[in-house]
Scaffold this motif. Sequence first.
Motif, PDB file in Angstrom:
ATOM      1  N   MET A 153     110.218  60.774 100.243  1.00  0.00           N
ATOM      2  CA  MET A 153     111.294  60.691 101.232  1.00  0.00           C
ATOM      3  C   MET A 153     111.919  62.052 101.531  1.00  0.00           C
ATOM      4  N   ALA A 154     111.799  63.004 100.612  1.00  0.00           N
ATOM      5  CA  ALA A 154     112.478  64.294 100.746  1.00  0.00           C
ATOM      6  C   ALA A 154     111.476  65.385 101.107  1.00  0.00           C
ATOM      7  N   THR A 155     111.934  66.393 101.830  1.00  0.00           N
ATOM      8  CA  THR A 155     111.091  67.518 102.236  1.00  0.00           C
ATOM      9  C   THR A 155     111.676  68.856 101.822  1.00  0.00           C
ATOM     10  N   GLN A 156     112.832  68.853 101.191  1.00  0.00           N
ATOM     11  CA  GLN A 156     113.583  70.080 100.925  1.00  0.00           C
ATOM     12  C   GLN A 156     113.313  70.593  99.514  1.00  0.00           C
ATOM     13  N   ALA A 157     113.130  71.905  99.380  1.00  0.00           N
ATOM     14  CA  ALA A 157     112.984  72.516  98.061  1.00  0.00           C
ATOM     15  C   ALA A 157     114.319  72.491  97.328  1.00  0.00           C
ATOM     16  N   SER A 256     114.364  66.706 109.624  1.00  0.00           N
ATOM     17  CA  SER A 256     113.037  66.731 108.990  1.00  0.00           C
ATOM     18  C   SER A 256     112.927  67.793 107.906  1.00  0.00           C
ATOM     19  N   ARG A 257     113.811  68.779 107.919  1.00  0.00           N
ATOM     20  CA  ARG A 257     113.759  69.778 106.847  1.00  0.00           C
ATOM     21  C   ARG A 257     114.372  69.260 105.548  1.00  0.00           C
ATOM     22  N   GLN A 258     114.965  68.064 105.609  1.00  0.00           N
ATOM     23  CA  GLN A 258     115.560  67.467 104.422  1.00  0.00           C
ATOM     24  C   GLN A 258     114.914  66.143 104.036  1.00  0.00           C
ATOM     25  N   THR A 259     114.494  65.341 105.026  1.00  0.00           N
ATOM     26  CA  THR A 259     114.039  63.984 104.750  1.00  0.00           C
ATOM     27  C   THR A 259     112.993  63.550 105.768  1.00  0.00           C
ATOM     28  N   THR A 260     112.279  62.482 105.437  1.00  0.00           N
ATOM     29  CA  THR A 260     111.328  61.891 106.369  1.00  0.00           C
ATOM     30  C   THR A 260     111.927  60.686 107.091  1.00  0.00           C
TER      31      THR A 260
END
Length: 437
Positions: A153-157, A256-260
């Motif tokens: 669900m997450a996309t952020q480092a 989108s840089r934080q979540t899908t």
Amino acid sequence: MGKRIVWIVMGLCLALGLGVGFTAPRASGGASAKEAALLPGGDAWAAALPRDPEQATQAYMARIPPQARARSEAYFRGGYLIQAWSLAATLAAGLLLLATGAAAAMRDRAERAARRPFAQALIFALQYLAAMWVLDLPTAVITGFLREHRYGMATQAFGPWLGEALVSLAVSALLMAPAIALFYGMVRRRPRTWWAWGAGGSVVFMVVAIAIAPPLIDPLFNKYRPLEDGPARREILSLARANGIPARDVLQFDASRQTTKVSANVSGLLGTTSIRLNDNLLNRCSLPEIKAVMAHEMGHYVLNHVWKFVLFLGLVLAGAFAAGAWAFEALRRRFPAWDIRDAADPAGLPLLALVLAVTLTAAGPLVGSMIRVQETEADQFGVNASQEPDGFAEAQLKLIEYRAPDPGPVEEFLFYDHPSPRKRILTAMRWKAEHSR
């Protein structure tokens, strides 16, 4: 209550959180992602659906593979453990500050640093918010970062995620610390009815927060820009004009840089209303889905759901503060070692937060039921306004990624703040059946 018990509770909370965070199946890559993909639909498929709403709904539900259903239920129902753990961690953190004398020490430090009671309460609040942020950080990392990544669900480092958490702390300090200081000033002036004034003040604070969030707070976390001219923008603004929403533009933001996850909102109060949708909705959804989702969000505005919910929550807060005031006084007297002088003593804030957390958690199903009623109303409004029942149903299938599709009535009452995806699809299919005669 001894320090040993507090540390035991903290240890159990951490152990439970690690279990919740690390027992989830990985949700990205390989065959599992393919197996969890929805079965295909399309315009021709939707046109061939049975006219009976129940049968059409079942056809939509049949497009959810067993692997996708299992992962959705594991993710969503794992959230029940997270709610219990988060409450336990909050209670343990408050008890830790009280039992170790940290709360009293923070009060004494504030009294040495300033003479005026308002300044003392402000200094105490800043210390308290920082301490609670540190104590809550393990919970936030496990549930808000590690677990979200394990489910895809997450996309952020981690670095940017932690940076945003620190920004949240700064915003909280800027808004909450003065509010807490004002609250204790009111308690000093209204020692017998402070709980009622506290509930009313909380409602005012909530309204201010809703009003200032779109223009001032949200841009700290995402970039907002006007949606480029095209079919989506034109259709959304047409829906807004048709339904009397005073917005001349549509904003998109880079979630989108934080979540899908897909999301949108028509938010703001007191002249700050704006129409906003995230780039996941734009990139993952068709135009009929976007229209249906945005019409749903407009329904909240047209039906005055924010103001109705503020009024309802004010009543809930009044009950919570009344019960909390009684519990606060009983516990303050029961544990004199905590060194809380009276209700106007800022050192009692951890105890007040503790009892309010319990009372508001107890009221959770009631609040969730109110939200579900409003969401159902917005669903009906949205399908009527957009005239996109299949687009709305397709959007609900995407929400199944993080919302279990078909709970029982007890589970829905206790844990859902939206109607189940199956019920929402059924709403759309009923509309479709009645408008296809």
